[in-house]
Design a protein around this motif. Structure first.
Motif, PDB file in Angstrom:
ATOM      1  N   ILE A  68      45.115  43.720  44.956  1.00 38.24           N
ATOM      2  CA  ILE A  68      44.367  43.986  46.177  1.00 38.24           C
ATOM      3  C   ILE A  68      42.890  43.692  45.961  1.00 38.24           C
ATOM      4  CG2 ILE A  68      43.602  45.812  47.742  1.00 38.24           C
ATOM      5  CD1 ILE A  68      46.341  47.010  47.590  1.00 38.24           C
ATOM      6  N   ASP A  69      42.375  44.049  44.789  1.00 30.91           N
ATOM      7  CA  ASP A  69      40.980  43.741  44.484  1.00 30.91           C
ATOM      8  C   ASP A  69      40.732  42.245  44.537  1.00 30.91           C
ATOM      9  OD1 ASP A  69      40.037  46.284  44.213  1.00 30.91           O
ATOM     10  OD2 ASP A  69      40.143  46.345  42.039  1.00 30.91           O
ATOM     11  N   ASP A  70      41.632  41.477  43.928  1.00 28.66           N
ATOM     12  CA  ASP A  70      41.463  40.025  43.907  1.00 28.66           C
ATOM     13  C   ASP A  70      41.505  39.448  45.315  1.00 28.66           C
ATOM     14  OD1 ASP A  70      41.264  40.158  41.177  1.00 28.66           O
ATOM     15  OD2 ASP A  70      43.328  39.519  40.796  1.00 28.66           O
ATOM     16  N   ALA A  71      42.446  39.946  46.131  1.00 25.03           N
ATOM     17  CA  ALA A  71      42.564  39.445  47.495  1.00 25.03           C
ATOM     18  C   ALA A  71      41.334  39.792  48.314  1.00 25.03           C
ATOM     19  CB  ALA A  71      43.819  40.014  48.161  1.00 25.03           C
ATOM     20  N   ALA A  72      40.864  41.051  48.196  1.00 23.99           N
ATOM     21  CA  ALA A  72      39.689  41.472  48.959  1.00 23.99           C
ATOM     22  C   ALA A  72      38.465  40.672  48.547  1.00 23.99           C
ATOM     23  CB  ALA A  72      39.440  42.976  48.749  1.00 23.99           C
ATOM     24  N   THR A  73      38.337  40.387  47.260  1.00 19.94           N
ATOM     25  CA  THR A  73      37.210  39.586  46.784  1.00 19.94           C
ATOM     26  C   THR A  73      37.288  38.166  47.341  1.00 19.94           C
ATOM     27  OG1 THR A  73      37.055  40.897  44.755  1.00 19.94           O
ATOM     28  CG2 THR A  73      36.029  38.718  44.737  1.00 19.94           C
ATOM     29  N   ALA A  74      38.487  37.599  47.361  1.00 22.50           N
ATOM     30  CA  ALA A  74      38.663  36.258  47.917  1.00 22.50           C
ATOM     31  C   ALA A  74      38.318  36.235  49.401  1.00 22.50           C
ATOM     32  CB  ALA A  74      40.095  35.779  47.695  1.00 22.50           C
ATOM     33  N   TRP A  75      38.735  37.276  50.129  1.00 20.13           N
ATOM     34  CA  TRP A  75      38.409  37.341  51.551  1.00 20.13           C
ATOM     35  C   TRP A  75      36.909  37.491  51.768  1.00 20.13           C
ATOM     36  CZ3 TRP A  75      42.984  41.148  51.914  1.00 20.13           C
ATOM     37  CH2 TRP A  75      44.169  40.430  52.194  1.00 20.13           C
ATOM     38  N   ARG A  77      24.830  37.319  50.041  1.00 22.11           N
ATOM     39  CA  ARG A  77      24.360  37.599  48.683  1.00 22.11           C
ATOM     40  C   ARG A  77      25.498  37.957  47.726  1.00 22.11           C
ATOM     41  NH1 ARG A  77      20.085  40.312  51.557  1.00 22.11           N
ATOM     42  NH2 ARG A  77      21.027  42.354  51.144  1.00 22.11           N
ATOM     43  N   PHE A  78      26.715  38.112  48.267  1.00 20.70           N
ATOM     44  CA  PHE A  78      27.857  38.466  47.411  1.00 20.70           C
ATOM     45  C   PHE A  78      28.367  37.213  46.712  1.00 20.70           C
ATOM     46  CE2 PHE A  78      32.520  39.058  46.898  1.00 20.70           C
ATOM     47  CZ  PHE A  78      32.457  40.045  45.924  1.00 20.70           C
ATOM     48  N   GLU A  79      28.411  37.250  45.369  1.00 17.68           N
ATOM     49  CA  GLU A  79      28.809  36.088  44.590  1.00 17.68           C
ATOM     50  C   GLU A  79      30.102  36.302  43.813  1.00 17.68           C
ATOM     51  OE1 GLU A  79      25.460  35.135  42.171  1.00 17.68           O
ATOM     52  OE2 GLU A  79      24.237  34.456  43.863  1.00 17.68           O
ATOM     53  N   GLY A  80      30.724  37.476  43.976  1.00 17.58           N
ATOM     54  CA  GLY A  80      32.002  37.707  43.317  1.00 17.58           C
ATOM     55  C   GLY A  80      31.910  38.071  41.852  1.00 17.58           C
ATOM     56  N   ARG A  81      30.717  38.449  41.377  1.00 21.09           N
ATOM     57  CA  ARG A  81      30.600  38.813  39.964  1.00 21.09           C
ATOM     58  C   ARG A  81      31.224  40.176  39.678  1.00 21.09           C
ATOM     59  NH1 ARG A  81      24.405  36.827  38.971  1.00 21.09           N
ATOM     60  NH2 ARG A  81      24.223  37.629  41.080  1.00 21.09           N
ATOM     61  N   SER A  82      31.320  41.019  40.691  1.00 13.85           N
ATOM     62  CA  SER A  82      32.125  42.238  40.619  1.00 13.85           C
ATOM     63  C   SER A  82      33.168  42.135  41.721  1.00 13.85           C
ATOM     64  CB  SER A  82      31.247  43.476  40.836  1.00 13.85           C
ATOM     65  OG  SER A  82      30.722  43.494  42.162  1.00 13.85           O
ATOM     66  N   SER A  83      34.143  43.031  41.723  1.00 15.33           N
ATOM     67  CA  SER A  83      35.124  43.001  42.801  1.00 15.33           C
ATOM     68  C   SER A  83      34.445  43.359  44.109  1.00 15.33           C
ATOM     69  CB  SER A  83      36.273  43.972  42.523  1.00 15.33           C
ATOM     70  OG  SER A  83      35.843  45.312  42.691  1.00 15.33           O
ATOM     71  N   ALA A  84      34.996  42.863  45.211  1.00 13.81           N
ATOM     72  CA  ALA A  84      34.426  43.180  46.522  1.00 13.81           C
ATOM     73  C   ALA A  84      34.484  44.676  46.782  1.00 13.81           C
ATOM     74  CB  ALA A  84      35.179  42.417  47.612  1.00 13.81           C
ATOM     75  N   ARG A  85      35.507  45.337  46.257  1.00 10.49           N
ATOM     76  CA  ARG A  85      35.623  46.781  46.484  1.00 10.49           C
ATOM     77  C   ARG A  85      34.508  47.541  45.786  1.00 10.49           C
ATOM     78  NH1 ARG A  85      40.671  50.494  44.931  1.00 10.49           N
ATOM     79  NH2 ARG A  85      40.849  48.895  43.348  1.00 10.49           N
TER      80      ARG A  85
END
Length: 204
Positions: A14-21, A75-83
């Motif tokens: 879910i973390d990976d999917a939310a980050t991708a979204w 500004r979100f670059e995905g270096r941490s999870s989106a959550r």
């Protein structure tokens, strides 16, 4: 065992999917924005309810969190999870709200955060007699232990990410979670022996 009463944490998929979204939403994908909000809305409600003393403000603070997040997606670059990124924004939103209300007197007392959290959680958790639920006991924990427990055991954040949110070492998060588990296990055993009418006390 207290662990039998825990909802299953969301986990890394879910973390990976939310980050991708979130990354797709940053690029202007309107459908990804909707998926991102839906995927993490429940977690934000739970976390805000944990931090906020006023359950009537939870919905507004949750909305404020997403407004801030969507305005900062560039500004979100995905270096941490989106959550983790989103919960950090939620933490700032609640802190800003606390600072704002600190200079304004309250007009009335309000119930604690427990009712809002319970509405956001599944009912009928196993392992408790006489209708005693895990979330009914969380407000008896010291704030730091409660936050560490909710982040890692209910929201499923890795300890490293919970440490970032709590601004403390990973070992401190692990210690707080372990102590929270011991306290909760003791409270469950005590409540099951004493019955539902037992008077609850805050542990040291």
């Amino acid at each position: 065992m207290i662990t039998s009463a825990l909802p299953t944490p969301p986990g890394r998929p879910i973390d990976d999917a939310a980050t991708a979204w979130a990354l797709a939403a940053r690029g202007g994908d309107a459908d990804a924005v909707d998926h991102f909000v839906r995927a993490l809305h429940r977690d934000v409600i739970r976390y805000v309810a944990l931090l906020c003393a006023d359950p009537q403000a939870v919905d507004d603070l949750t909305q404020d969190t997403f407004v801030r997040a969507l305005g900062s997606l560039h500004r979100f670059e995905g270096r941490s999870s989106a959550r983790t990124w989103l919960l950090a924004i939620a933490r700032r939103a609640v802190a800003d709200s606390h600072r704002y209300t600190a200079v304004r007197p309250r007009t009335a007392d309000v119930p604690d955060w427990q009712l809002t959290v319970e509405r956001a959680q599944p009912r009928g958790l196993p392992g408790f007699d006489d209708g005693i639920a895990l979330l009914d006991l969380l407000d008896l924990l010291p704030d730091e232990r409660r936050e560490a427990f909710v982040l890692t055991q209910l929201l499923g954040l890795p300890y490293t990410e919970a440490a970032v949110l709590g601004d403390c070492p990973v070992g401190t998060v692990r210690s707080r979670v372990a102590r929270a588990r011991r306290t909760l296990a003791a409270l469950v055993a005590e409540a099951e022996q004493a019955g539902p009418s037992a008077r609850r006390r805050r542990p040291d």
